[in-house]
Design an enzyme around this catalytic site. Structure first.
Site, PDB file in Angstrom:
ATOM      1  N   ASP A 141       0.841  -1.200   0.000  1.00  0.00           N
ATOM      2  CA  ASP A 141       0.000   0.000   0.000  1.00  0.00           C
ATOM      3  C   ASP A 141       0.872   1.245   0.000  1.00  0.00           C
ATOM      4  O   ASP A 141       0.567   2.245  -0.642  1.00  0.00           O
ATOM      5  CB  ASP A 141      -0.889   0.038   1.254  1.00  0.00           C
ATOM      6  N   GLU A 179       3.925   1.644  -1.198  1.00  0.00           N
ATOM      7  CA  GLU A 179       4.507   1.904  -2.526  1.00  0.00           C
ATOM      8  C   GLU A 179       3.446   2.469  -3.476  1.00  0.00           C
ATOM      9  O   GLU A 179       3.718   3.374  -4.262  1.00  0.00           O
ATOM     10  CB  GLU A 179       5.078   0.604  -3.112  1.00  0.00           C
ATOM     11  N   PHE A 180       2.239   1.914  -3.353  1.00  0.00           N
ATOM     12  CA  PHE A 180       1.145   2.383  -4.203  1.00  0.00           C
ATOM     13  C   PHE A 180       0.861   3.864  -3.933  1.00  0.00           C
ATOM     14  O   PHE A 180       0.761   4.683  -4.851  1.00  0.00           O
ATOM     15  CB  PHE A 180      -0.114   1.543  -3.946  1.00  0.00           C
ATOM     16  N   LEU A 228     -36.598  -8.087 -11.574  1.00  0.00           N
ATOM     17  CA  LEU A 228     -36.794  -9.517 -11.811  1.00  0.00           C
ATOM     18  C   LEU A 228     -37.982 -10.016 -11.006  1.00  0.00           C
ATOM     19  O   LEU A 228     -38.289  -9.490  -9.938  1.00  0.00           O
ATOM     20  CB  LEU A 228     -35.555 -10.293 -11.359  1.00  0.00           C
ATOM     21  N   GLU A 250     -26.252 -17.007 -10.611  1.00  0.00           N
ATOM     22  CA  GLU A 250     -25.396 -15.962 -10.035  1.00  0.00           C
ATOM     23  C   GLU A 250     -25.922 -15.597  -8.665  1.00  0.00           C
ATOM     24  O   GLU A 250     -27.110 -15.762  -8.401  1.00  0.00           O
ATOM     25  CB  GLU A 250     -25.453 -14.698 -10.911  1.00  0.00           C
ATOM     26  N   LYS A 257     -27.245 -12.984  -5.964  1.00  0.00           N
ATOM     27  CA  LYS A 257     -27.961 -11.715  -6.068  1.00  0.00           C
ATOM     28  C   LYS A 257     -27.379 -10.790  -4.999  1.00  0.00           C
ATOM     29  O   LYS A 257     -27.577 -11.005  -3.804  1.00  0.00           O
ATOM     30  CB  LYS A 257     -29.455 -11.947  -5.850  1.00  0.00           C
ATOM     31  N   ASP A 311     -26.747  -7.561  -2.770  1.00  0.00           N
ATOM     32  CA  ASP A 311     -27.694  -6.623  -2.178  1.00  0.00           C
ATOM     33  C   ASP A 311     -27.047  -5.253  -2.056  1.00  0.00           C
ATOM     34  O   ASP A 311     -26.412  -4.931  -1.055  1.00  0.00           O
ATOM     35  CB  ASP A 311     -28.118  -7.160  -0.805  1.00  0.00           C
ATOM     36  N   ARG A 329     -30.523   3.175 -11.079  1.00  0.00           N
ATOM     37  CA  ARG A 329     -31.714   2.593 -11.682  1.00  0.00           C
ATOM     38  C   ARG A 329     -32.868   3.597 -11.718  1.00  0.00           C
ATOM     39  O   ARG A 329     -33.597   3.683 -12.694  1.00  0.00           O
ATOM     40  CB  ARG A 329     -32.117   1.352 -10.877  1.00  0.00           C
ATOM     41  N   TYR A 364     -22.795  -7.638 -13.904  1.00  0.00           N
ATOM     42  CA  TYR A 364     -23.453  -8.897 -14.252  1.00  0.00           C
ATOM     43  C   TYR A 364     -24.291  -8.876 -15.520  1.00  0.00           C
ATOM     44  O   TYR A 364     -25.011  -9.835 -15.794  1.00  0.00           O
ATOM     45  CB  TYR A 364     -24.299  -9.393 -13.081  1.00  0.00           C
ATOM     46  N   LYS A 414     -35.145 -15.680  -3.643  1.00  0.00           N
ATOM     47  CA  LYS A 414     -34.718 -14.968  -2.435  1.00  0.00           C
ATOM     48  C   LYS A 414     -34.428 -15.952  -1.307  1.00  0.00           C
ATOM     49  O   LYS A 414     -35.265 -16.798  -0.997  1.00  0.00           O
ATOM     50  CB  LYS A 414     -35.837 -14.016  -1.980  1.00  0.00           C
ATOM     51  N   CYS A 432     -30.795   1.355  39.108  1.00  0.00           N
ATOM     52  CA  CYS A 432     -29.555   1.115  38.374  1.00  0.00           C
ATOM     53  C   CYS A 432     -28.860  -0.159  38.879  1.00  0.00           C
ATOM     54  O   CYS A 432     -28.635  -0.298  40.088  1.00  0.00           O
ATOM     55  CB  CYS A 432     -28.629   2.320  38.538  1.00  0.00           C
ATOM     56  N   CYS A 452     -25.425   1.021  40.650  1.00  0.00           N
ATOM     57  CA  CYS A 452     -25.304   1.836  41.866  1.00  0.00           C
ATOM     58  C   CYS A 452     -26.603   1.904  42.663  1.00  0.00           C
ATOM     59  O   CYS A 452     -26.645   2.520  43.722  1.00  0.00           O
ATOM     60  CB  CYS A 452     -24.820   3.237  41.516  1.00  0.00           C
ATOM     61  N   CYS A 508     -29.616   6.386  34.371  1.00  0.00           N
ATOM     62  CA  CYS A 508     -29.262   6.451  35.779  1.00  0.00           C
ATOM     63  C   CYS A 508     -28.781   7.880  36.021  1.00  0.00           C
ATOM     64  O   CYS A 508     -27.812   8.319  35.400  1.00  0.00           O
ATOM     65  CB  CYS A 508     -28.144   5.464  36.098  1.00  0.00           C
TER      66      CYS A 508
HETATM   67  S1  IVH Z   1     -29.711  -9.236 -13.494  1.00  0.00           S
HETATM   68  C1  IVH Z   1     -33.228  -7.675 -16.271  1.00  0.00           C
HETATM   69  N1  IVH Z   1     -27.989 -10.217 -11.801  1.00  0.00           N
HETATM   70  O1  IVH Z   1     -31.423  -7.526  -8.367  1.00  0.00           O
HETATM   71  C2  IVH Z   1     -32.747  -7.728 -14.869  1.00  0.00           C
HETATM   72  N2  IVH Z   1     -29.498  -8.560 -11.040  1.00  0.00           N
HETATM   73  O2  IVH Z   1     -34.708  -7.191  -9.387  1.00  0.00           O
HETATM   74  C3  IVH Z   1     -31.273  -7.656 -14.793  1.00  0.00           C
HETATM   75  N3  IVH Z   1     -29.134  -7.903  -8.688  1.00  0.00           N
HETATM   76  O3  IVH Z   1     -32.265  -4.566  -9.964  1.00  0.00           O
HETATM   77  C4  IVH Z   1     -30.780  -7.899 -13.439  1.00  0.00           C
HETATM   78  N4  IVH Z   1     -27.445  -9.250  -8.301  1.00  0.00           N
HETATM   79  O4  IVH Z   1     -30.087  -4.622  -8.746  1.00  0.00           O
HETATM   80  C5  IVH Z   1     -29.018  -9.352 -11.979  1.00  0.00           C
HETATM   81  N5  IVH Z   1     -26.377 -11.145 -10.425  1.00  0.00           N
HETATM   82  C6  IVH Z   1     -27.372 -10.298 -10.611  1.00  0.00           C
HETATM   83  C7  IVH Z   1     -27.840  -9.456  -9.590  1.00  0.00           C
HETATM   84  C8  IVH Z   1     -28.916  -8.598  -9.831  1.00  0.00           C
HETATM   85  C9  IVH Z   1     -28.230  -8.306  -7.791  1.00  0.00           C
HETATM   86  C10 IVH Z   1     -30.190  -6.906  -8.417  1.00  0.00           C
HETATM   87  C11 IVH Z   1     -30.299  -5.815  -9.434  1.00  0.00           C
HETATM   88  C12 IVH Z   1     -31.739  -5.844  -9.930  1.00  0.00           C
HETATM   89  C13 IVH Z   1     -32.422  -6.698  -8.908  1.00  0.00           C
HETATM   90  C14 IVH Z   1     -33.432  -7.619  -9.561  1.00  0.00           C
END
Ligand code: IVH
Length: 687
Positions: free
Chosen positions: A33, A35-36, A83, A112, A114, A116, A135, A235, A322, A425, A428, A443
């Site tokens: 770090d 050196e960076f 989605l 993949e 998801k 958050d 978005r 993604y 989910k 308390c 005390c 307290c």
């Molecule tokens: S694909 C056409 N891939 O989940 C939809 N979404 O409601 C393209 N998210 O708004 C989304 N990981 O913010 C996709 N590996 C993943 C994701 C991902 C998180 C979120 C994204 C999206 C929401 C889906």
């Protein structure tokens, strides 16, 4: 010469970006770090000296500094859809069947995680990041380009040469779990120093990494974004005439171009494979440094995706699954009550240890009496503990069915009684108070309740306060337990023979300690005022009060109206000051400290230089000055009622500029219409 410098800047930029990529995308740094930082410093210096060679995609831009007053709304070229959600195997089977019914029967899924966080759409033109848009409502989002440029794992410039001329790539910006914990930890330390209690700290802290990410991305000052180390997984690739046949292939290419694509995605050929993926990640996800709330399934082939198409809201070729928030039930063995440094009481649930989301949970905060009452939580209960995006485990409910025992053949009886919140308390024995409108019990025995007294002492000796660094937490504990110090004033009555009686206290340490105590008598008034620990009086407020009232007696006699005249002091703080000075015991401590020779008024030098001429004004001091040092100028600003701020914003009153002020700062001040003044102008202002 200039060609040479241009070349040097280019070479350095390239080198830094390479290290950046190694570190943030590949997680495989090849230099330290230190050196960076050296390389980056060198680049920044060269660019400052030769602003004509500063490029918008230079890695120096990642440190931030650009201010976005208002985020521009941008229409998405391709709408950002959401989605469909599924929550169980059944839903997934339905999804799979829906696809098969269309005649698409031979296909692969890409599984993949998801992530958050906050979804983002990045546009690249000619290999350079052009725009980053949130978005928003899916149709239009906010242009957060300046902020996104500070995210180290997002390439400003692409690698290789086979990327399309123009395309969009979508992904999720997130705050790594460790970063979230780091920020909250720091925030907590700062708030404790400023005298906030546990419940207030809880209110102020970041709630979860997702909230923290979206809050950070909306900061106006990109420097503030750079300080919070956000990260991003990409993604989805969008554009025209791509040479790829599948989603998986397109992400492999994105990886080659320098994007951070998760290595945890998998191609599977059936629903069975999907279920295996779900099972694997259901628990494994907790060991990642990023919050995940599910899995996304995508049909891999672009041709099949096209055939399946979209509904009004979401694609027919993808779905989210989910995860259930990690939850377990366990026994609430007991409720104990903690007394904080400020006297605030926090009820704590002591649980039968249980594994949850990769850690052993033994305790959970119950926050306050209202929450206990609302949940009707009782010792011995079976409780549900959940760990959602909040990281900190939470008791979400009671399994009331477990509260009944089989009494005789047909009668069930409840065996517990509602929890009675403590009235006194636990440390005390003083009767607790609960101020109107406040959730917490306190307290009130500020000067006699052990954790409060010890806390006050720890605060008193802090570096920013009296700076008696040889008096650590452990020594305070020992001295307090031996009844050698009961209030902060007693510190000044400590004798060497007393100290030598303590365990592990040798002659040398005792001398050190006494020297430190003696030296603290010279600590200036504003720090003494901070050190005595009046509730809500942090370092900054203490300074303001000290320079405004000039001595403790004037402050003691101040009316509510007078206190409210001091900038940034609200009614609550003003009232705490009045209450403090109305307490005879507090006055007694101050008198003792005065007697020991502590500073309770501004020094002569401070008096001469003190005024409220700069009241309500804020300054950014930058560059090198001829008459005063930068620190002296900053101090003078404070002594005259002004405020020092770190970076220029629309709210800054003046930029006090010396020699060599950076061109970026200059530009920014001009852009925001903040007047730039010289050392002379400044001296005239306070004359
Ligand atoms: S694909 C056409 N891939 O989940 C939809 N979404 O409601 C393209 N998210 O708004 C989304 N990981 O913010 C996709 N590996 C993943 C994701 C991902 C998180 C979120 C994204 C999206 C929401 C889906």
């Amino acid at each position: 010469m200039s060609e040479e410098i241009k070349y040097k800047i280019e070479k350095l930029s390239k080198e830094i970006e390479e290290h950046n990529y190694n570190y943030y995308v590949l997680s495989n740094p090849t230099i330290s770090d230190f050196e960076f930082d050296k390389l980056l410093e060198e680049l920044i210096k060269l660019e400052k000296e030769h602003p004509e060679y500063l490029k918008s995609d230079s890695p120096s831009q990642r440190v931030g500094g650009q201010i976005t007053k208002e985020f521009k709304t941008v229409k998405h070229k391709y709408p950002m859809l959401s989605l469909g959600n599924t929550y169980n195997e059944e839903d997934l089977k339905d999804f799979d069947e829906r696809i098969r019914k269309t005649g698409v029967t031979d296909f692969e899924y890409v599984c993949e995680l998801k992530y958050d966080g906050v979804s983002i759409s990045l546009t690249y033109v000619d290999g350079k990041l052009k725009q980053a848009v949130t978005r928003g409502d899916g149709d239009k989002g906010d242009d957060v380009t300046a902020n996104v440029k500070t995210i180290n794992s997002i390439p400003l410039k692409l690698r290789g040469d086979d990327y399309p001329k123009e395309f969009e790539i979508r992904g999720e910006i997130f705050m790594p779990k460790k970063e979230f914990l780091r920020i909250n930890d720091e925030m907590r330390k700062q708030l404790i120093e400023e005298g906030y209690d546990e419940e207030e700290i809880f209110e102020k802290q970041l709630k979860n990494p997702r909230n923290a990410t979206s809050g950070t991305l909306k900061q106006q000052d990109s420097k503030a974004v750079a300080e919070r180390k956000l990260d991003c997984y990409l993604y989805a690739l969008l554009g025209e005439n791509f040479p790829f046949e599948s989603h998986y292939e397109s992400l492999e290419a994105a990886k080659r171009w320098g994007f951070k694509v998760s290595g945890d995605m998998e191609k599977v050929s059936s629903l069975d494979g999907v279920l295996k993926y779900l099972e694997k990640w259901d628990t494994k996800r907790h060991s990642l440094n990023v919050e995940t709330d599910g899995v996304v399934l995508k049909v891999n082939s672009f041709e099949q995706q096209k055939y399946l198409g979209f509904t009004a809201k979401s694609p027919r070729w993808a779905i989210a699954y989910k995860f259930k928030a990690a939850q377990v039930s366990t026994i609430l063995e007991s409720i104990s009550y903690q007394v904080g440094r400020t006297g605030s009481i926090t009820p704590v649930a002591n649980l039968k240890p249980v594994q949850l989301a990769g850690t052993t949970v033994k305790r959970a905060t119950l926050h306050n009496a209202d929450i206990i009452e609302k949940l009707d939580i009782r010792e011995g209960d079976t409780v549900f503990v959940e760990k959602g995006g909040e990281i900190i485990p939470k008791i979400i409910g009671v399994d009331k069915s477990k509260r009944h025992i089989h009494h005789n053949d047909d009668l069930f009886r409840e065996v517990s009684h509602p929890t009675k919140y403590i009235t006194h308390c636990p440390e005390c024995g003083t009767e607790l108070v609960r101020k109107e409108g406040e959730a917490n019990h306190y307290c009130p025995n500020e000067l006699g309740c052990p954790p409060q007294v010890k806390g006050k002492m720890e605060h008193f000796v802090m570096r920013k306060a009296m700076d008696i660094d040889s008096l650590g937490e452990e020594t305070i504990e020992q001295l307090y337990d031996a009844s050698l110090i009961k209030t902060i004033a007693d510190i000044y009555e400590l004798k060497k023979e007393d100290l030598l009686k303590l365990e592990r206290m040798a002659e040398k340490s005792a001398n050190n300690l006494l020297d430190g105590i003696e030296a603290s008598k010279k600590v200036p008034f504003e720090r003494v005022l901070f050190a005595i620990g009046i509730r809500h009086i942090g370092e900054t407020t203490a300074k303001k009060l000290a320079f405004y009232f000039k001595n403790i007696d004037a402050l003691k006699n101040a009316t509510l109206e007078q206190l409210l005249e001091v900038g940034d002091i609200g009614e609550k703080t003003a009232q705490t000051i009045i209450d403090y000075f109305a307490d005879e015991k507090c006055i007694e401590i101050i008198n003792k400290l005065k007697h020991h020779g502590l500073q309770f008024e501004l020094s002569e030098e401070q008096m001469v230089n003190t005024s409220d001429k700069l009241k309500d004004l804020s300054f950014v001091v930058s560059g090198v000055f001829s008459k005063f040092s930068r620190d002296e100028l900053k101090k003078t600003i404070e002594q005259n009622g002004g405020k020092n701020v770190g970076s220029i914003s629309g709210k800054t009153s003046y930029v006090l500029a010396g020699e060599n002020m950076g061109p970026e700062k200059h530009k920014k001040a001009e852009k925001l219409g903040v007047p730039i003044i010289s050392e002379e102008d400044f001296i005239n202002m306070i004359k």
